[in-house]
Scaffold this active site. Sequence first.
Site, PDB file in Angstrom:
ATOM      1  N   HIS A  84      25.691  52.456 -28.334  1.00  0.00           N
ATOM      2  CA  HIS A  84      24.462  52.173 -27.588  1.00  0.00           C
ATOM      3  C   HIS A  84      23.786  53.464 -27.147  1.00  0.00           C
ATOM      4  O   HIS A  84      22.554  53.584 -27.199  1.00  0.00           O
ATOM      5  CB  HIS A  84      24.782  51.327 -26.344  1.00  0.00           C
TER       6      HIS A  84
ATOM      7  N   GLY B 224      21.460  48.874 -34.133  1.00  0.00           N
ATOM      8  CA  GLY B 224      22.535  49.462 -34.925  1.00  0.00           C
ATOM      9  C   GLY B 224      22.673  48.787 -36.278  1.00  0.00           C
ATOM     10  O   GLY B 224      22.493  47.570 -36.405  1.00  0.00           O
TER      11      GLY B 224
ATOM     12  N   ASP C 180      25.373  45.658 -37.195  1.00  0.00           N
ATOM     13  CA  ASP C 180      24.926  44.266 -37.259  1.00  0.00           C
ATOM     14  C   ASP C 180      23.837  44.169 -38.326  1.00  0.00           C
ATOM     15  O   ASP C 180      22.653  43.953 -38.033  1.00  0.00           O
ATOM     16  CB  ASP C 180      24.410  43.827 -35.895  1.00  0.00           C
TER      17      ASP C 180
END
Length: 281
Positions: free
Chosen positions: A37, A147, A150
């Site tokens: 993240h 990201g 996924d």
Amino acid sequence: MKVIATIAELRAALKAERLKGKSIGLVPTMGYLHIGHMTLVRHARAACDVTAVSIFVNPTQFGPNEDLSTYPRDMAGDLAKLKAEGVDYVFTPEVAEIYRAGANTIVENPVLSRILIGKIRPGHFRGVSTVVTKLFNIVQPDHAFFGEKDYQQLTIIRRMVADLDMPIVITGVATVREADGVACSSRNAMLTPEHRKAAAILPRSLDLADEMVAQGQRSVAAIRNAVRTMLETEKQGDVEAVDIRDAQTLDPVSGKFKQPVVILLTVRFGKVRLIDQRVIG
């Protein structure tokens, strides 16, 4: 850093930034933040004048027997990490703020949302598409960052933005990995020590696919079978899917591929489902 819990307050704050001519970058998250993240945040800060991060565990993307109630949360830790990264705004709404009473409008790609993970988790990508659309409408970002781990989610969001003419640049950021190659994920914290060690079979299997392609292999069946065989050597994991699809469209591929393809892995360790991916060829 301003922490805001209501749509009205966030819209007012970002409208003021927009009137100053500033660009806005959004990083949507479900919290329990990790280095993956933070990498998204750094890309947002590099590309935009103002960085906003949302923290919202979205109930509509969880099925009735999935891990919504046990999904890891650490708001205080998340806010400390975001402040250290220089984030400007953090949106932390309650469920009732996002899904008001009586709301029943949904957003769904009826093709891409029902294949692969969408077949294993019916309704998951309907929930993702709906909440991301709502966040885009609330924040009105110029750029949004997701990201590549996924991969199906990223593909669906890119298609949604194109299909609905949303004026947002979607940036996919390469998967960030831990020391043993396991993709960073909030769900890693839910693994037992034995399952966490066993999860390293996912990146090793993707490495095998890379090696096969480097040696000239282009047979979808040969690569899929070799990867599945390696995954099945790890008895702690339950292999749910090994898929090879067109890297741009997620269309099925067969025979010998010429275009880039993405290999998508889904493996369950106990009650925790992990995914991983790699574009090959």
